[in-house]
Design a protein around this motif. Sequence first.
Motif, PDB file in Angstrom:
ATOM      1  N   THR A 135       1.011  -1.039  -0.091  1.00 59.58           N
ATOM      2  CA  THR A 135       0.089  -0.246  -0.152  1.00 59.58           C
ATOM      3  C   THR A 135       1.073   1.335  -0.089  1.00 59.58           C
ATOM      4  OG1 THR A 135      -0.428   0.735   2.889  1.00 59.58           O
ATOM      5  CG2 THR A 135      -1.732  -1.046   1.227  1.00 59.58           C
ATOM      6  N   LEU A 139      -4.310  -1.767   6.991  1.00 65.01           N
ATOM      7  CA  LEU A 139      -4.688  -2.679   6.188  1.00 65.01           C
ATOM      8  C   LEU A 139      -4.961  -4.025   7.433  1.00 65.01           C
ATOM      9  CD1 LEU A 139      -3.545  -4.251   2.602  1.00 65.01           C
ATOM     10  CD2 LEU A 139      -5.721  -2.076   3.523  1.00 65.01           C
ATOM     11  N   GLY A 188      -9.704  -8.098   4.867  1.00 74.70           N
ATOM     12  CA  GLY A 188      -8.890  -6.397   4.727  1.00 74.70           C
ATOM     13  C   GLY A 188      -8.875  -5.445   4.018  1.00 74.70           C
ATOM     14  N   LEU A 189      -8.775  -6.557   2.803  1.00 75.18           N
ATOM     15  CA  LEU A 189      -8.916  -6.031   1.257  1.00 75.18           C
ATOM     16  C   LEU A 189     -10.538  -5.042   0.610  1.00 75.18           C
ATOM     17  CD1 LEU A 189      -6.736  -8.356  -1.102  1.00 75.18           C
ATOM     18  CD2 LEU A 189      -5.850  -5.952   0.633  1.00 75.18           C
ATOM     19  N   ASN A 215     -11.089  -1.553   0.040  1.00 70.49           N
ATOM     20  CA  ASN A 215      -9.760  -0.321  -0.857  1.00 70.49           C
ATOM     21  C   ASN A 215     -10.087  -0.965  -1.953  1.00 70.49           C
ATOM     22  OD1 ASN A 215      -7.788   0.000   1.201  1.00 70.49           O
ATOM     23  ND2 ASN A 215      -8.468  -1.676   1.973  1.00 70.49           N
TER      24      ASN A 215
END
Length: 163
Positions: free
Chosen positions: A112, A118, A124-125, A128
């Motif tokens: 990132t 994250l 966790g994505l 995004n």
Amino acid sequence: MFTRFLGLLFGIIVSSQSAMAIELTLRFSASVKMPFSNQENTGFEDRILKELFCRLGYKVKIDFVEAERALHELSQGIDDGALGRVHGVTAKYPGILEIPEQAFVREFVAFTKPGVALDPGWEGLSYNRVGFVRGWKIVENNVPDTVQKFVVPTGDQLFRMLD
């Protein structure tokens, strides 16, 4: 009759010697760069594959191609095998015979911009924008559907996009 037999025997001997003189070359594709593979075929996977098949009496030609193209060519029978593919690609590519042995385990990480945090795991994505290389099936299959996805042909383009 004896002449025909000798002619047939001679033909069999000549063709079997010719077959032994010709080394069978297997064609593989690779799409993940160093340390696993590269254009010079000196990567970790390249070297293991060449040594393995050399011991079995085969030569190996490894073509470095884009990940999606590698799967397509393998499925179509253009290639004899592919290096470092993830389990489960046979659903989309029925022409591929998967060997159910685990060669090694890779850990996947996300890169990132500085200051972007994250949560662990694929979830966790979730909120995004995610870029990945076309043909990376493990990413394609695990990134949540809520994510805006950007697919590029190479890892170099992926990092340029992030920049």
